[in-house]
Design a protein around this motif. Sequence first.
Motif, short mmCIF file in Angstrom:
data_model
loop_
_atom_site.label_atom_id
_atom_site.label_comp_id
_atom_site.label_asym_id
_atom_site.label_seq_id
_atom_site.Cartn_x
_atom_site.Cartn_y
_atom_site.Cartn_z
N CYS A 56 0.84 -1.20 0.00
CA CYS A 56 0.00 0.00 0.00
C CYS A 56 0.88 1.25 0.00
O CYS A 56 1.85 1.33 0.76
N ARG A 64 -10.64 6.86 -15.06
CA ARG A 64 -11.33 7.03 -13.80
C ARG A 64 -12.84 6.86 -13.93
O ARG A 64 -13.49 7.45 -14.77
N ARG A 85 -12.34 5.76 -8.16
CA ARG A 85 -11.66 4.49 -7.96
C ARG A 85 -11.35 3.81 -9.30
O ARG A 85 -12.17 3.79 -10.20
N GLN A 97 -9.89 0.09 -10.64
CA GLN A 97 -9.58 -1.27 -10.23
C GLN A 97 -8.95 -2.04 -11.39
O GLN A 97 -9.21 -1.76 -12.56
N ASP A 98 -8.11 -3.03 -11.03
CA ASP A 98 -7.51 -3.94 -12.01
C ASP A 98 -6.80 -3.19 -13.13
O ASP A 98 -7.03 -3.44 -14.32
N TRP A 99 -5.96 -2.26 -12.73
CA TRP A 99 -5.14 -1.52 -13.68
C TRP A 99 -3.80 -2.25 -13.79
O TRP A 99 -3.04 -2.31 -12.83
N THR A 139 -4.95 -0.96 -7.69
CA THR A 139 -6.25 -0.38 -7.36
C THR A 139 -5.98 1.00 -6.77
O THR A 139 -5.19 1.14 -5.84
N SER A 154 -7.52 4.69 -5.28
CA SER A 154 -8.66 5.41 -4.70
C SER A 154 -8.26 6.87 -4.47
O SER A 154 -7.18 7.14 -3.94
N TRP A 175 -2.89 3.74 -3.19
CA TRP A 175 -2.57 2.73 -4.19
C TRP A 175 -2.38 1.38 -3.51
O TRP A 175 -1.57 1.26 -2.58
#
Length: 309
Positions: free
Chosen positions: A6, A58, A62, A64-66, A83, A85, A99
Motif C-alpha cells: 500500500c 477514472r 476508484r 480497479q484492475d489496472w 487499485t 482510490s 494505491w
Amino acid sequence: MAPEACIVTDASGKIREANRAAVELLNISDEHLIGKPLVVFVASEERWQFRNEPNRKRAGDRIQDWKVHLQPRGGEPFEAMLTVSVVRDGEGRPTSRRWMLRQTGTREPIQIAHQTNNDAKSLDSAMQVYAKGEIIPLNPQSIWQVDQGLVKLTTICQTGEEVLVGLLGDQMLFGASLTALKTYQATAMSKQVKLVEISLAEIASNPNLAQTFFEQINRRLKQTELLLAIFAKRRVPDRLQHLLLLLQQEIGEFHSEGTRLKVRLTHEDFANACSTTRVTMTRLLLRLQQEGKIAFDCDRHLILKYGCF
C-alpha cells in the motif's frame, strides 16, 4: 497471507506513505522511498501512459484492475495489478491517492540492498529539475512535460516588453516545436520545477502517447484563448481580474479563506501578464487588498477571497 503493498501519494503523485510490503515489493528502503514520484517505479516505456491514464480510466474516484509493469530498484520489471482510490477534502478537491499494489507476474528474487546517494539520484534520471528564475532550454527535437511546479512562457513584443503567452502546471506541455514565435522563452516560476523530456520521434511512434498529448495540447489551446481574451480588455483592472480568475483555475488550491495560488508571483509577474507597469500593478493589488477581495499568507502567496471572484 502476506499483507498487500500500500502506498499513499499526494495529488501530484509524490509518495507520502508506504507500508513494509510496498518497501519490499519495490526493493528500496522506506527513507529513500518517501518523497519520490511513484512514476519512477514504473517501467520506463509505460511512464508516460501511467502519468495520464488516471484521467482517462477514472470511474468515480476508484480505478480497479489496472495492469502496470513495475520497476523495482535493482531488479527486472514485473507485472502488477493496481487499485487506486482518490481522497478528497471537504470542498471536493483531490488531496491524495491510495494505491494497492499486487504482483501478478513473476520475477527473479532480489534482496533489499543498502542504497547510496548515487542510487537515489538514478531514480530521478528521467527528470530534470530547475530552480525558480532559471531559463529552461528548448530542444527542437523534443518537448517538455511539467511533472511538478509552474513554468512561465513569454515572448518579446516589438516595443521590447515581455508578454506572457502561457502558465503551465502539472502535466502540461511546452517546447520549441509547439510554437511559431521567433522569440520564445520558458522560465521556472516555482521554487522547484521538475520536467520530463520526451523526443518527438517517440511520440510519433506511440499512438497512445500521441493521444494523451493531444489532450494536453488542447488544454494549452484553451488557456491561450483565455490569455488572448485578457489582453483584449481595454482597462488594466479588467485584465487583472480575468488573470486572477485564470490563475484560480490553473494553480489554485483550497484555503480556509478562499483559493490560494500555489506559486508566489511578484508584482512584476502580474504586471507583465497584464501588459502594464509594476507601479500600476502594485496600486491595483493594494486596492483589492483594501477592499477585502484578496489577501496574502505568511509566505506571500496570494489568496482570492470567497465570493469575490
